[in-house]
Design an enzyme around this catalytic site. Structure first.
Site, short mmCIF file in Angstrom:
data_model
loop_
_atom_site.label_atom_id
_atom_site.label_comp_id
_atom_site.label_asym_id
_atom_site.label_seq_id
_atom_site.Cartn_x
_atom_site.Cartn_y
_atom_site.Cartn_z
N ASP A 8 33.00 10.10 -130.50
CA ASP A 8 32.37 11.26 -131.14
C ASP A 8 32.30 12.34 -130.06
O ASP A 8 31.44 12.30 -129.18
CB ASP A 8 30.97 10.89 -131.65
N LYS A 70 33.03 22.85 -127.63
CA LYS A 70 33.57 22.48 -128.94
C LYS A 70 33.61 23.68 -129.89
O LYS A 70 34.47 23.77 -130.75
CB LYS A 70 32.74 21.35 -129.53
N GLU A 147 33.84 13.71 -139.03
CA GLU A 147 32.57 13.10 -138.60
C GLU A 147 31.75 12.52 -139.77
O GLU A 147 31.25 11.40 -139.67
CB GLU A 147 31.75 14.13 -137.81
N ASP A 169 25.40 16.42 -142.02
CA ASP A 169 25.66 16.32 -140.58
C ASP A 169 25.38 17.66 -139.90
O ASP A 169 26.18 18.59 -139.97
CB ASP A 169 27.12 15.90 -140.37
#
Length: 587
Positions: A8, A70, A147, A169
């Site tokens: 992850d 990211k 994810e 999420d």
């Protein structure tokens, strides 16, 4: 065959897992932590720090430290230090290399294969950038998976009964919501939606801005212009946010935060949960539209959901949990760890892809059916985005359509490939352009050009084209401006290998340095102790060897040292020790 790890790669923290004994196990880092901060620092001595060590020096080295990279994946953003500009892929590869090393230390064997997760709303360029980052880090990326899908897989390992679930999420930098159906050995994504620029970083930013505003009003200084003070303020904001998940107020104390002239600023403030909720109310409300869109696209009502799974550390915020309850009528499940479940699901998928025996049901394996998060279009005459593939179409996708020329006797056509939901091309994301040359001369609209779109299980797009009149066929790779070329990737791989080798030399140099200093100290001690009995010739030899060794140490240049340079120091240490032992034993 070696183990396949699940990673992850998070905005704020990253996590790595592996399947052991049929169950996913989180791999700890060298400090025993179950997650690793996604922070990279470059020291003035040329070292690269990753994770906790990078975080600890953030305040004193903020200009050479990078976090939340990211959010820049798939863009032309660069982080420049010591004259070198690092792409998001390269920074991410440093984090991935650290996770790879932690996994190898834990397993006691080399690791090459991995499944890496991305936000469901990542577009083609962002997904390819993530895969490229893995390649630079020395990983064979078997699959890029979403994810929320990964979290659903982790949940399904222990809850295999057929049901429809929502995965909500909210991580450090991105927000995704997916509607997922768990069936007989199949986990199928029905719909996904989200926001690539909404996450815990934004909540921290609201607190930081509020504290800076109070300081400016009270002390008449702008601490946001001071990198060290700004970082301390942001760290305090994040800490307060976490505390407010379990208490009603957080006491913030920042001694010597800055100075107003010669007067030090010692800042203290009590932030209440009510004030925090007020500051971030609009951020929480921004999650509502993606939730409603995902339910609509999936064709179900919230009442048909069996569970809501919370993923990402930001879902611990009480206001977020309350918003989820309001939107779905369900109290979110606490069956899985929001920080670890994504990596666990990735490990499970990795085990399946590498031929492992992991099963969701006793009679069969696990089949993941994911979807493309955004519609795929082509720009046509008038700047219109002509839709080819609808969002939430199940992967993999193979789609062909016939196009033609817009002007008479055209010998080539340029095709602009878009991702997004807007009707006009300019309002969508262009993920690449390509040109098909050598078309047979003909009036406008006569040539027949078959363009084929293939989206693989990673959600990555490839395009091919064929002139039906001549039978001429070309395979075309989309080359968006933000994507690294093969040459750039290969250079980054070489740089990473070179750094790894240099890092090994630097560690060896540190060890031999300590050994050399001990040898010099022991020799000097022996000469002092045996000064009455040691022969003058031997004493002279020892002094000469000490001098040679000290000169070698003084001439050290860590970034230019070779293995032969290290061996020269080792040999000098050995000679000094041999003379010391001979001299000390002389009578």
């Amino acid at each position: 065959m070696g183990k396949t790890i699940g990673i992850d790669l998070g905005t704020t923290n990253s996590c790595v897992a592996v399947i052991e004994g049929g169950s996913p196990v989180i791999i700890p880092n060298e400090r025993g932590g179950r997650t690793t901060p996604s922070v990279v620092a470059f020291t003035k001595e040329g070292e690269r720090l990753v994770g906790d060590t990078a975080v600890r020096q953030f305040v004193t080295n903020s200009a050479r430290t990078v976090s939340s990279v990211k959010r820049h994946m798939g863009t032309d953003w660069r982080f420049t230090v010591d004259g070198k500009a690092y792409s998001p892929q390269e920074i991410s590869s440093i984090i991935l290399a650290k996770l790879k090393k932690d996994a190898e230390n834990y397993l006691g064997e080399p690791v090459t294969d991995a499944v890496i997760t991305v936000p469901a709303y990542f577009n083609d360029i962002q997904r390819q950038a993530t895969k490229d980052a893995g390649r630079i880090a020395g990983l064979n990326v078997l699959r890029i998976i979403n994810e929320p899908t990964s979290a659903a897989l982790a949940y399904g390992l222990d809850n295999g009964a057929p049901q429809k679930i929502m995965v909500y999420d909210l991580g450090g930098g991105t927000f995704d919501v997916s509607i997922i159906e768990i069936g007989e050995g199949v986990i199928e994504v029905l719909a996904t939606n989200g926001d690539n620029h909404l996450g815990g970083d934004d909540f921290d930013g609201r607190i930081t801005d509020r504290l800076a505003e109070i300081i400016k009003k009270e002390y008449r200084i702008d601490v946001m212009g001071d990198p060290a003070a700004r970082q301390r303020l942001r760290e305090a904001a994040e800490k307060a946010k976490k505390e407010l998940s379990s208490v009603q107020s957080a006491y913030i104390v920042l001694p010597y935060l800055s100075a107003n002239g010669t007067v030090p600023v010692n800042f203290e403030y009590t932030l209440t949960r009510a004030e925090f909720d007020s500051l971030t109310e609009d951020l929480v409300n921004r999650t509502a539209v993606p939730v409603r869109n995902a339910l609509t696209d999936a064709g179900i009502a919230a009442s048909e959901l069996g569970k809501v799974i919370l993923v990402g550390g930001s879902t611990r915020i009480p206001a977020v949990q309350e918003k989820v309850r309001q939107l779905t009528g369900l109290i979110p499940s606490r069956n899985i760890n929001p920080d670890e479940c994504v990596a666990q699901g990735a490990a499970a998928q990795g085990e399946t892809l590498s031929g492992g025996a992991l099963t969701l049901y006793s009679e069969g394996g696990i089949l993941l059916l994911d979807v493309t998060p955004l519609s795929l279009s082509i720009e046509t005459v008038g700047g219109v985005a002509t839709r080819l593939v609808e969002r939430n179409t199940t992967l993999p996708i193979h789609y062909s359509q016939i196009f033609s020329t817009a002007a008479p006797y055209q010998r080539s056509v340029e095709i602009n490939v878009l991702q997004g939901e807007r009707p006009m091309a300019r309002d969508n994301k262009s993920i690449g352009k390509f040109r098909l040359n050598g078309i047979k001369k003909a009036p406008a609209g006569v040539p027949q050009i078959e363009v084929t779109f293939d989206i693989d299980a990673n959600g990555i797009l490839k395009v091919s084209a064929r002139d039906l009149d001549t039978g001429r066929e070309q395979s075309i790779t989309i080359s968006g401006n933000e994507r690294m070329s093969d040459e750039e990737i290969e250079q980054a791989i070489r740089d990473a290998r070179q750094y790894a080798a240099r890092d090994g030399i630097r560690r060896s140099l540190f060890e031999i340095n300590a050994e050399a200093k001990r040898a010099i100290s022991e020799a000097q001690g022996a000469m002092e102790k045996e000064k009455k009995t040691m022969a003058k010739t031997e004493k002279k030899e020892i002094k000469a060897e000490i001098s040679r060794l000290q000169k070698l140490l003084a001439e050290e240049k860590p970034d230019k040292m070779t293995e032969s340079d290290l061996q020269e120091i080792r040999d000098a240490v050995s000679r000094l020790r041999a003379h010391t032992e001979t001299g000390a034993g002389y009578e």
